[in-house]
Every structure is written in structure tokens, then in C-alpha cells.
Design an enzyme around this catalytic site. Structure first.
Site, short mmCIF file in Angstrom:
data_model
loop_
_atom_site.label_atom_id
_atom_site.label_comp_id
_atom_site.label_asym_id
_atom_site.label_seq_id
_atom_site.Cartn_x
_atom_site.Cartn_y
_atom_site.Cartn_z
N SER A 67 -58.11 -2.12 -71.39
CA SER A 67 -59.10 -3.06 -70.86
C SER A 67 -59.74 -3.95 -71.92
CB SER A 67 -60.19 -2.32 -70.08
OG SER A 67 -61.05 -1.61 -70.95
N LYS A 104 -66.79 -1.55 -73.38
CA LYS A 104 -66.75 -2.90 -72.80
C LYS A 104 -67.71 -3.80 -73.58
CE LYS A 104 -64.22 -1.89 -69.07
NZ LYS A 104 -63.56 -0.72 -69.61
#
Length: 146
Positions: A67, A104
Site C-alpha cells: 500500500s 500510511k
């Protein structure tokens, strides 16, 4: 020493060794044409001193997943995470979200926190009151295998 393993990250506590370090040649290494290395000097370099600013608040974690590939964080990379740093907009953070750790980019817009992946195959995550959410630490460095 492994401290915790989740599906996305495996955490390690660094062990700082006194008088450790590898040889370091302070000459710069050309990425273009080779240059003569007649005037280099050798010294000792400790990656602990280079990468760990606050040893009590620093941890390592191994990335699992894709990701964050757009930010240069690839599967199996080793992250250096400092829990003493202030989480701010656009920093890459390790977060605990609804029972799992994830890494993230933090996006803060009008008081709302978003966890932004760096891969278009993944959707941003909006943090709400319903989430069990903690910003666990800020990524300061990434160590890659070549």
C-alpha cells in the site's frame, strides 16, 4: 527481538551496542563516472547513531504489503519509527487502527484525519469516532535490501 507481529507489520526493539560500527569511507561514491579514490579517509560509522535519535522511543518494523510503494516503502523493508515525534500532516506514520497496525501517510483536512496509501490500488481511510485509532509513531527512515 520481535515485540509484536500483525498482518501488516512486525515490530522489533533496537539493541544499541557500544563501540559498534562498520567501516565508513568518507569520500562520496560516484554514481556517474568512477573517480580516483586516492584521498579517502576511513572512520567508523554506527547506523545506531545515524538512524536512532531517541533510543528509548525508537522501534523497527518490517513492512508487509504494497500500500505504500509510491512512498518507497516496499514489502519486507525495515522501517525506523520514532514514537517521540509529533504526528503532523503529510508525515508517514505507523498507526493502530481497529486492532491492526498499518503504515500510511497522514492527511489532516479541516480537523479530519485520513490515512492515505501511496498506491492507487488502495483507498484512503477516513478516521471517525467509531474507529479504535492511535498514531503509534512516525517513520524516520527506511532500510532496503538490494
Amino acid at each position: 527481538m520481535i515485540l509484536h507481529k500483525s498482518k501488516n507489520l512486525t515490530f522489533f526493539k533496537p539493541r544499541i551496542l557500544k563501540n559498534s560500527g562498520a567501516s565508513f569511507f568518507d569520500m562520496g561514491i560516484s554514481a556517474g563516472f568512477p573517480s580516483p579514490a586516492d584521498d579517502f579517509k576511513e572512520q567508523r560509522l554506527s547506523l545506531d547513531n545515524e538512524l536512532v535519535k531517541n533510543k528509548e522511543a525508537t522501534f523497527f518494523a518490517r513492512v508487509s504489503g504494497q500500500s505504500m510503494i509510491g512512498a518507497g516503502l516496499d514489502d519486507d523493508d525495515l522501517l525506523v519509527i520514532d514514537r517521540s515525534l509529533e504526528p503532523t500532516h503529510n508525515k508517514i506514520a505507523v498507526c493502530f487502527l481497529d486492532g491492526e497496525f498499518t503504515v500510511k501517510r497522514l492527511k489532516v483536512e479541516n480537523g479530519t484525519i485520513w490515512l492515505q496509501p501511496e498506491n492507487p490500488s488502495y483507498n484512503p481511510i477516513k478516521i471517525t469516532e467509531d474507529n479504535n485509532f492511535v498514531i503509534w509513531g512516525i517513520v524516520t527512515n527506511v532500510i532496503k535490501k538490494v
